[in-house]
Scaffold this active site. Sequence first.
Site, PDB file in Angstrom:
ATOM      1  N   ILE A 148       7.752  10.194   3.186  1.00  0.00           N
ATOM      2  CA  ILE A 148       6.893  10.563   4.320  1.00  0.00           C
ATOM      3  C   ILE A 148       7.253   9.731   5.544  1.00  0.00           C
ATOM      4  O   ILE A 148       7.234   8.505   5.484  1.00  0.00           O
ATOM      5  CB  ILE A 148       5.400  10.340   3.975  1.00  0.00           C
ATOM      6  CG1 ILE A 148       5.017  11.117   2.719  1.00  0.00           C
ATOM      7  CG2 ILE A 148       4.516  10.740   5.145  1.00  0.00           C
ATOM      8  CD1 ILE A 148       3.611  10.819   2.211  1.00  0.00           C
ATOM      9  N   ASP A 213       0.221  -3.087  -4.794  1.00  0.00           N
ATOM     10  CA  ASP A 213       1.217  -2.221  -4.160  1.00  0.00           C
ATOM     11  C   ASP A 213       0.647  -1.601  -2.879  1.00  0.00           C
ATOM     12  O   ASP A 213       1.297  -1.599  -1.828  1.00  0.00           O
ATOM     13  CB  ASP A 213       1.635  -1.129  -5.158  1.00  0.00           C
ATOM     14  CG  ASP A 213       2.588  -0.126  -4.564  1.00  0.00           C
ATOM     15  OD1 ASP A 213       3.793  -0.435  -4.503  1.00  0.00           O
ATOM     16  OD2 ASP A 213       2.138   0.963  -4.147  1.00  0.00           O
ATOM     17  N   LYS A 217       1.722  -2.121   1.258  1.00  0.00           N
ATOM     18  CA  LYS A 217       1.995  -1.015   2.179  1.00  0.00           C
ATOM     19  C   LYS A 217       1.042  -1.054   3.364  1.00  0.00           C
ATOM     20  O   LYS A 217       1.452  -0.829   4.507  1.00  0.00           O
ATOM     21  CB  LYS A 217       1.900   0.313   1.423  1.00  0.00           C
ATOM     22  CG  LYS A 217       3.062   0.453   0.424  1.00  0.00           C
ATOM     23  CD  LYS A 217       2.822   1.564  -0.589  1.00  0.00           C
ATOM     24  CE  LYS A 217       4.009   1.720  -1.525  1.00  0.00           C
ATOM     25  NZ  LYS A 217       3.706   2.616  -2.661  1.00  0.00           N
ATOM     26  N   GLY A 314       9.964   8.416  -6.058  1.00  0.00           N
ATOM     27  CA  GLY A 314      11.004   9.276  -6.600  1.00  0.00           C
ATOM     28  C   GLY A 314      12.323   8.999  -5.923  1.00  0.00           C
ATOM     29  O   GLY A 314      12.392   8.594  -4.768  1.00  0.00           O
TER      30      GLY A 314
END
Lengths: 439, 439
Positions: A148, A213, A217, A314
């Site tokens: 993104i 995590d 971010k 991914g």
Amino acid sequence: MPKRASRTSDAAPINIGFLGFGTVGAGAFQTLCDNLPSITLKVGRPLAVKSVAVRNWNQPRYANAPLCTAQRAKDAWAVVEDPEIDIVVECMGGVEPAAELVLQALRNHKNVVTANKELIARRGREILEEADKQGVDIQFEAAVAGGIPIIRALKESLAGNRIQRMIGIVNGTTNYILTQMTERGCEFTTALAEAQAKGYAEKDPTADVEGHDAAYKLSILASIAFESRVDVEQVHREGIAGLTLADIEYARQLGYVVKLLAIGEETPAGLLLRVHPTYLHHSHPLTSVSGAFNAIWVQGSSVGKVMFYGQGAGSLPTGSAVVGDIIDIARNIRHKATGRLPCTCFSNKTILDVNETVTKFYLRMEVADRPGVLGRIATILGNEGVSVASVLQSNASGEEAEIVWVTHEVQEVKLRRALEQVQALDAVKCIRTCLRVED
Amino acid sequence: MPKRASRTSDAAPINIGFLGFGTVGAGAFQTLCDNLPSITLKVGRPLAVKSVAVRNWNQPRYANAPLCTAQRAKDAWAVVEDPEIDIVVECMGGVEPAAELVLQALRNHKNVVTANKELIARRGREILEEADKQGVDIQFEAAVAGGIPIIRALKESLAGNRIQRMIGIVNGTTNYILTQMTERGCEFTTALAEAQAKGYAEKDPTADVEGHDAAYKLSILASIAFESRVDVEQVHREGIAGLTLADIEYARQLGYVVKLLAIGEETPAGLLLRVHPTYLHHSHPLTSVSGAFNAIWVQGSSVGKVMFYGQGAGSLPTGSAVVGDIIDIARNIRHKATGRLPCTCFSNKTILDVNETVTKFYLRMEVADRPGVLGRIATILGNEGVSVASVLQSNASGEEAEIVWVTHEVQEVKLRRALEQVQALDAVKCIRTCLRVED
């Protein structure tokens, strides 16, 4: 470092060196190789992967690595010290030795792309300062929300806005677990085991499940959005391990969906930064983000509300972000404009304690099932300025009852003060859950 | 044109001239002025609006225009010929005289930002070629989907992908009308009148309702995404004026939502580009885009599925996009890197006729209510290779019946052949609606 004048003509390739060739590295490499002719046209100069470094080439997973013409580098330092490399792509993960390698690459006047959120969240200040000092580029789109394009949007497209608020679903593992709990009625442990079986969660799931995590971010996004450095320790953090199906079910009844949200907002007093499971009103566009998908909702002073949605992890989606950064840097090299997007942490804004948050709350408590308990709790809440929007008493077994409250907006410190007193009541067995609510 | 060496130091302002000061111009101006200190830091050089040109300063709406230090230019040509202007911001709209002004600005070695979709869709080739020739920037993020940063995402962040498919809700007027029809059960004419009363639709709504506006935007997005120039006439276009509540209601029953979609896809044979009302499966993220919001869903070879959502129109959201472009160009000026992002229409891809589309269809027809009609129609469909997924017969009045079909995927030309024969049947009164279906 030798001069490389002959290597700057438009016909000479821009040389790339990879540090690490795991999930992200291989995805970036494949994306780059698959689309090289088009990328070359877009940049106006050819790109070539000159060398790839991994810890140990003898591992079976590298046996068939499709390296094309790239060399297997002796080690990561050989890439960082190679005078012919223009762009170092760091996909090793972890803070060390990645930080030392990246810093040395920058000192050697190389541009750097990294997908390493922990590195940028923990050592970003030092790394961005070194890049600015050297006039080279450091880019890290892949460090947040996979494919993104949120970082470039904040740094460029939305650069004319004052960002007021930002809400992200930026951890696919917890979103997958919460989606399973919501849609299929699994308990947390079952959903976690399934996420592990599918490769969405690590063997040790702490970093995801406890919100570390997401906090990395958020600290990165907030530093850019609010133009002020946010250290990861300044982000208030709560995980999802304590949630039960009861909380998920009450959410449904009350018109909410439980999501682990990373929320950053600027108030007149300073920045509020927090990662926690949240009751999110079902009409909010983020509630439709399910499974391992990520999304970031941003409110800016001019643009209003925008949302970015896609695959947050991914090999190829993350590779897409890495290659987007490579192309951007290559365009800067081609136009002798590296350093074009320096660090934008110009301010030093106050970061507020989570107790300053003003929000609605969902509370679930177990109490003795006898007359007057509800009243006594309500009185305490009222005395502390906590106004109740709705209350639900159920599960009366004759001995115990469960009371669920949703409050109106209240400053968190007041709620905490009230809850201390509620907890101290004889008739209150425990306060099972206390979640913030977003509309 | 005089040399401006003295004006290129880091202390000298980058001068901006506005052509037009309507909704978009005023929104951009306000965005720029409100955030000037931060923008100056981001660019590394001050920015100043030197002059603003409008057709007639005597109009009452300009009486209180907050122009700060900007001059009221004699006319648009004075801005374009002013040697001190570095960036021309075109917000006048329409093709002429905007095209001549923009071209002259580029020839005068000025960079240009425009919010004008019609200009770029109709004269983009010439304008982008002139910018490339002069080595200056032309940017037009605001021309598509208001504040949503879709153009920069396609040109930069997703530049490593081969874009396979793109579906956009890019016209807020029609999306508002369809949302009203769906959620409140208004007929088209009522919803349109309401949109006009709220300022979402023009007095003459043709450009929106008939899909012209969406076709402009698709031609721009497709040119970038598929790296091949798409002229607006090459986009197949159908509007929403013929839709009735019956179509909306059948959609609901069958699990779909009716949306005006702009769809671009690359097939091995070429590009398919179409704007039309569509039965979109309720599980698609675009179905939750309601009212005047816009969204663009993109599928790329590496990134997979990403979606961008936000306000597709309005003074400040569009202004946000214009200012994002101004900042990008100013950074290029600061680093002597204008022309860094040239036109990327490298290819000359075949554009297929809409008859080549392979998709599912929704069909609604009125027929005589007598035995054998359904069978005869089904036989024709079958003979032409149109396989039926579901069929629904209703409204039998004794004389007339309504039959609704949803087909499996079929090449459009085959369906058209079948429909010609169906239409020719005595028992078929008319084929009311034929819509494509997206899952």
